[in-house]
Design a protein around this motif. Structure first.
Motif, PDB file in Angstrom:
ATOM      1  N   HIS A 273      23.211  70.727   7.950  1.00 14.42           N
ATOM      2  CA  HIS A 273      23.075  71.958   8.736  1.00 14.42           C
ATOM      3  C   HIS A 273      24.438  72.573   9.040  1.00 14.42           C
ATOM      4  CE1 HIS A 273      21.428  74.792  11.635  1.00 14.42           C
ATOM      5  NE2 HIS A 273      22.332  74.371  12.512  1.00 14.42           N
ATOM      6  N   ARG A 277      25.538  76.200   8.013  1.00 12.35           N
ATOM      7  CA  ARG A 277      25.756  77.138   9.117  1.00 12.35           C
ATOM      8  C   ARG A 277      27.157  77.751   9.061  1.00 12.35           C
ATOM      9  NH1 ARG A 277      24.908  80.389  12.516  1.00 12.35           N
ATOM     10  NH2 ARG A 277      23.944  80.149  14.558  1.00 12.35           N
ATOM     11  N   ALA A 317      17.689  72.271   7.245  1.00  7.74           N
ATOM     12  CA  ALA A 317      18.173  70.894   7.127  1.00  7.74           C
ATOM     13  C   ALA A 317      17.360  69.935   7.987  1.00  7.74           C
ATOM     14  CB  ALA A 317      19.648  70.827   7.527  1.00  7.74           C
TER      15      ALA A 317
END
Length: 347
Positions: A273, A277, A317
């Motif tokens: 993630h 991100r 994720a």
């Protein structure tokens, strides 16, 4: 000179009786717990239908709660200084050290028909009661309001979620499935407890500050109780870093699997993630089997309607590992404000 001689005891008794009478009229049992110089207001409610009582609501009394209002009104009615509960009762209860016969321990307005209970409480009682109260929504209570409880816990050697779990387990264990809503609520509040300890610098002292998820795994391997603390410190360090190369270096080292399905899945989800991100390269290790979960859905919330929201909001994720959380599952005080997801997405 004794502190008892500095306070008009009959006046305090009169105030406590007035509070007890008002709460009793509202069919509530209020409780004032004093511990280590701090005062905690809790209230208990249940349905009195003639049947055995099986479910009791334990709640914090917030800034505008019925207990607080009753205490303020009682103090105003008889001329006590503002905040008399917090300013006087810790002294009268010997700073929260339980001793037989302490004034004003008791039931008000009477033992037979009480609306208010006052006691000096040891941490072994206070912390479970505070914890049970947090299982209910607290719209006007924040972590800062609970700073006293965090400090009492830390002073008593309770510095991890698992340490608190051991203390509160006898109060919350039920004959229920392992994946029950109660267990989820407990796990959620234990995580918030650890966040509060970290906020006030009261958490466990890790051997070193993790600079990678591999460091996080090694710290947890040494002591599983450190999971939340180690992960939180890693996230804070990552958010403070501005160099993309340094951020990538914090994600790339492959952790050695802990062989704890949920922990390994969460570490894998965090690594994937964060890379997505921050537009970095997703480390290959995050896609390996040990970091992909055990195929059992895990929801952060205990509310069915909230679970529906999590199914919608959980980012890729986490959802591919069946870890259902929120649109921003790694939110903290250091998370960059300009990157926060706005919900709903189209707002």
């Amino acid at each position: 000179m004794s502190v008892f001689s500095l306070v008009d005891q009959p006046l305090i008794l009169k105030a406590l009786n007035l509070v007890g009478e008002e709460l009793r009229d509202q069919k509530l049992l209020g409780e004032i717990m004093v511990c280590s110089g701090h005062v905690f207001l809790l209230r208990y409610g249940w349905k009195d239908d003639g049947n055995p009582i099986e479910q009791v609501d334990i709640s914090f009394d917030g800034k505008n709660g019925p207990m607080r209002q009753a205490c303020d009104r009682a103090g105003q009615a008889i001329g006590l200084l503002h905040g008399w509960v917090e300013r006087l009762l810790p002294r009268l209860c010997r700073d929260g050290t339980p001793q037989s016969g302490d004034f004003p321990t008791g039931m008000y307005p009477s033992w037979e028909k009480p609306g208010l209970r006052v006691l000096a409480a040891p941490p072994s009682l206070l912390m479970p009661m505070v914890f049970l109260a947090t299982l209910r929504p607290m719209p006007d209570t924040t972590l800062d309001d609970l700073e006293g409880a965090f400090r009492i816990a830390a002073a008593a050697g309770i510095t991890t979620g698992k340490g608190l779990r051991r203390l509160v387990a006898p109060f919350v264990d039920r004959k229920s499935r392992e994946d029950s809503d109660l267990r989820k609520a407990v796990d959620h509040k234990l995580a918030l407890f650890e966040m509060g300890l970290d906020r006030f610098g009261l958490g466990p002292q890790l051997k070193h500050k993790p600079r990678s998820l591999a460091d996080v795994a090694e710290l947890i391997r040494e002591n599983p109780d450190w999971f939340s603390q180690a992960m939180y410190q890693f996230q804070e360090a990552f958010y403070r870093e501005r160099d993309r190369g340094a951020q990538q270096a914090m994600l790339d080292p492959a952790p050695v699997p802990l062989e704890r399905a949920w922990n390994d899945a969460w570490i894998g989800a965090v690594g994937e993630h964060m890379a997505q991100r921050w537009s970095l390269t997703v480390p290959r290790w995050t896609q390996e089997g040990p970091f992909m979960g055990n195929g059992v859905p895990d929801f952060w919330s205990t509310e069915p309607t909230a679970r529906d929201i999590e199914i919608v909001e959980t980012p890729p994720a986490f959802r591919r590992r069946l870890l259902f959380t929120a649109a921003e599952p790694l939110m903290s005080a250091k998370f960059p404000s300009h990157m926060k997801v706005r919900m709903p997405y189209w707002a």
